[in-house]
Design a protein around this motif. Structure first.
Motif, PDB file in Angstrom:
ATOM      1  N   TYR A  17       0.826  -1.217   0.000  1.00  0.00           N
ATOM      2  CA  TYR A  17       0.000   0.000   0.000  1.00  0.00           C
ATOM      3  C   TYR A  17       0.860   1.267   0.000  1.00  0.00           C
ATOM      4  CZ  TYR A  17      -3.405   3.332   2.040  1.00  0.00           C
ATOM      5  OH  TYR A  17      -4.198   4.415   2.312  1.00  0.00           O
ATOM      6  N   ARG A  20       3.869   1.198  -2.992  1.00  0.00           N
ATOM      7  CA  ARG A  20       3.509   1.614  -4.347  1.00  0.00           C
ATOM      8  C   ARG A  20       3.512   3.141  -4.471  1.00  0.00           C
ATOM      9  NH1 ARG A  20       1.801  -2.498  -7.456  1.00  0.00           N
ATOM     10  NH2 ARG A  20       0.952  -1.039  -8.986  1.00  0.00           N
ATOM     11  N   PRO A 173      -6.491   5.822  -1.827  1.00  0.00           N
ATOM     12  CA  PRO A 173      -6.785   4.749  -2.771  1.00  0.00           C
ATOM     13  C   PRO A 173      -5.969   3.493  -2.470  1.00  0.00           C
ATOM     14  CG  PRO A 173      -6.469   6.825  -3.923  1.00  0.00           C
ATOM     15  CD  PRO A 173      -6.071   7.064  -2.499  1.00  0.00           C
ATOM     16  N   GLY A 174      -6.632   2.344  -2.524  1.00  0.00           N
ATOM     17  CA  GLY A 174      -5.937   1.081  -2.315  1.00  0.00           C
ATOM     18  C   GLY A 174      -5.748   0.681  -0.869  1.00  0.00           C
ATOM     19  N   GLU A 175      -6.330   1.450   0.058  1.00  0.00           N
ATOM     20  CA  GLU A 175      -6.175   1.104   1.471  1.00  0.00           C
ATOM     21  C   GLU A 175      -6.781  -0.277   1.729  1.00  0.00           C
ATOM     22  OE1 GLU A 175      -7.048   3.033   5.886  1.00  0.00           O
ATOM     23  OE2 GLU A 175      -8.310   3.604   4.197  1.00  0.00           O
ATOM     24  N   TRP A 298     -11.668   5.419  -6.061  1.00  0.00           N
ATOM     25  CA  TRP A 298     -10.922   4.161  -6.245  1.00  0.00           C
ATOM     26  C   TRP A 298     -11.808   2.973  -5.919  1.00  0.00           C
ATOM     27  CZ3 TRP A 298      -9.424  -0.176  -3.645  1.00  0.00           C
ATOM     28  CH2 TRP A 298      -8.381  -0.928  -4.204  1.00  0.00           C
ATOM     29  N   TRP A 299     -12.539   3.048  -4.803  1.00  0.00           N
ATOM     30  CA  TRP A 299     -13.396   1.931  -4.425  1.00  0.00           C
ATOM     31  C   TRP A 299     -14.566   1.783  -5.394  1.00  0.00           C
ATOM     32  CZ3 TRP A 299     -12.160  -2.036  -1.754  1.00  0.00           C
ATOM     33  CH2 TRP A 299     -11.175  -1.939  -0.747  1.00  0.00           C
ATOM     34  N   HIS A 302     -13.485  -0.231  -8.222  1.00  0.00           N
ATOM     35  CA  HIS A 302     -13.126  -1.621  -7.909  1.00  0.00           C
ATOM     36  C   HIS A 302     -14.359  -2.360  -7.405  1.00  0.00           C
ATOM     37  CE1 HIS A 302      -9.140   0.150  -8.209  1.00  0.00           C
ATOM     38  NE2 HIS A 302      -8.654  -1.070  -8.318  1.00  0.00           N
ATOM     39  N   GLU A 307     -14.239  -6.028  -2.593  1.00  0.00           N
ATOM     40  CA  GLU A 307     -13.014  -6.677  -3.063  1.00  0.00           C
ATOM     41  C   GLU A 307     -13.355  -7.977  -3.775  1.00  0.00           C
ATOM     42  OE1 GLU A 307      -9.290  -5.567  -0.365  1.00  0.00           O
ATOM     43  OE2 GLU A 307     -10.772  -6.809   0.629  1.00  0.00           O
TER      44      GLU A 307
END
Length: 307
Positions: A17, A20, A173-175, A298-299, A302, A307
């Protein structure tokens, strides 16, 4: 930001996380970035070298192939809900020391490790690197504090430039799921009720991309010793959740006070960021509103937050 010279950097944890974000920041600063680990981060501008930091294989060949003289070490096991007491923290201390030794023996110039605000005693907020006592209450915090002590001693003995970035509370984002902001976003995007504490405890939250830039800036700078990586703004957690609710359209779905605060949870964990601001030359780019908007977007991209 200090340190405009192009550097050859070895980065661990680049597929994670924070890793990146740090990798992207280093590439954007014009550095030549080499990632060392088990998983190729597949980031443009990053060259991957396969190595198992927790394994028994010698690290010297991969380090030699990278040819870097700066190391940013982020790799660690930080599974939400487990990392505070995970016995794997002990393994990562050993693996990190093996990496530091191999990198020092390669003729390196600078090593920056990454720690946590969990190294501090949380009874004396705001927390600064000079006067706040290091008295961790968890195995994770103890492992990080112990590793910094060893790295500092190694740097002093071997004539290396060493620094230590202490991360506070991140979001973006991406947490990973299992973290407060990510769970709030996912729950509210799904139209479910989000039960939380009253949210009066005050925390310093920093966007993950800003954390990546701060670590990249610290690595490229001549600054040594511990440096807090935080925004310098400590507000109620309630404000963060309220912003998530606003952006997701779930303002009527948040149940503040439905859960009690954890026993012994501090009322405030604030960071002093004087060293980060004045010596490293870092200022955050993201405010809370824009940062939460990015995280929610971000979520949404996705699978609608699943997820």
């Amino acid at each position: 930001m200090t340190g405009a010279t192009r550097r050859r950097v070895l980065l661990t944890g680049a597929s994670g996380y924070v890793g990146r974000a740090a990798a992207r920041a280093l590439v954007a600063m014009g550095h030549e970035v080499h990632a060392l680990g088990r998983t190729d981060p597949a980031i443009a501008g990053v060259t991957f070298h396969s190595a198992d930091l927790l394994g028994a294989e010698p690290l010297a060949p991969a380090i030699a192939a990278a040819g870097a003289d700066h190391l940013l070490h982020l790799a660690w096991s930080v599974t939400p809900g487990r990392f505070w007491t995970d016995l794997g923290n002990c393994d990562w201390v050993g693996a990190s020391l093996r990496l530091f030794r191999a990198f020092a023996e390669s003729g390196s110039r600078r090593i920056v490790g990454v720690g946590s605000c969990a190294e501090y005693a949380w009874t004396g907020s705001p927390l600064d690197e000079v006067s706040s006592p290091v008295r961790p209450a968890t195995l994770y915090g103890t492992a990080k504090a112990s590793l910094w002590q060893m790295l500092e001693a190694l740097g002093r003995q071997e004539g290396l430039s060493v620094a230590w970035g202490r991360l506070f509370f991140l979001y973006g984002p991406g947490e990973p799921r299992g973290k407060l902001v990510a769970d709030a976003i996912v729950t509210l995007l799904e139209g479910r009720r989000f039960e939380t504490s009253p949210g009066l405890q005050r925390r310093d939250f920093l966007h993950v991309d800003d954390a990546g830039r701060a670590l990249a800036g610290l690595l490229a700078s001549p600054v040594t010793g511990p440096v807090n990586i935080a925004s310098g703004h400590c507000g109620p957690v309630r404000e963060v959740i309220a912003e998530v609710a606003r952006v997701t359209g779930g303002a009527g779905l948040v149940d503040f006070g439905a859960r009690a605060m954890a026993p012994g949870e501090p009322a405030e964990i604030a960071a002093v960021v004087t060293r980060l601001r004045d010596e490293v030359g870092f200022m955050p780019e993201h405010g809370l509103a824009s940062g939460i908007e990015q995280a929610v977007a971000w979520w949404r991209a996705h699978s609608g937050g699943v997820e």
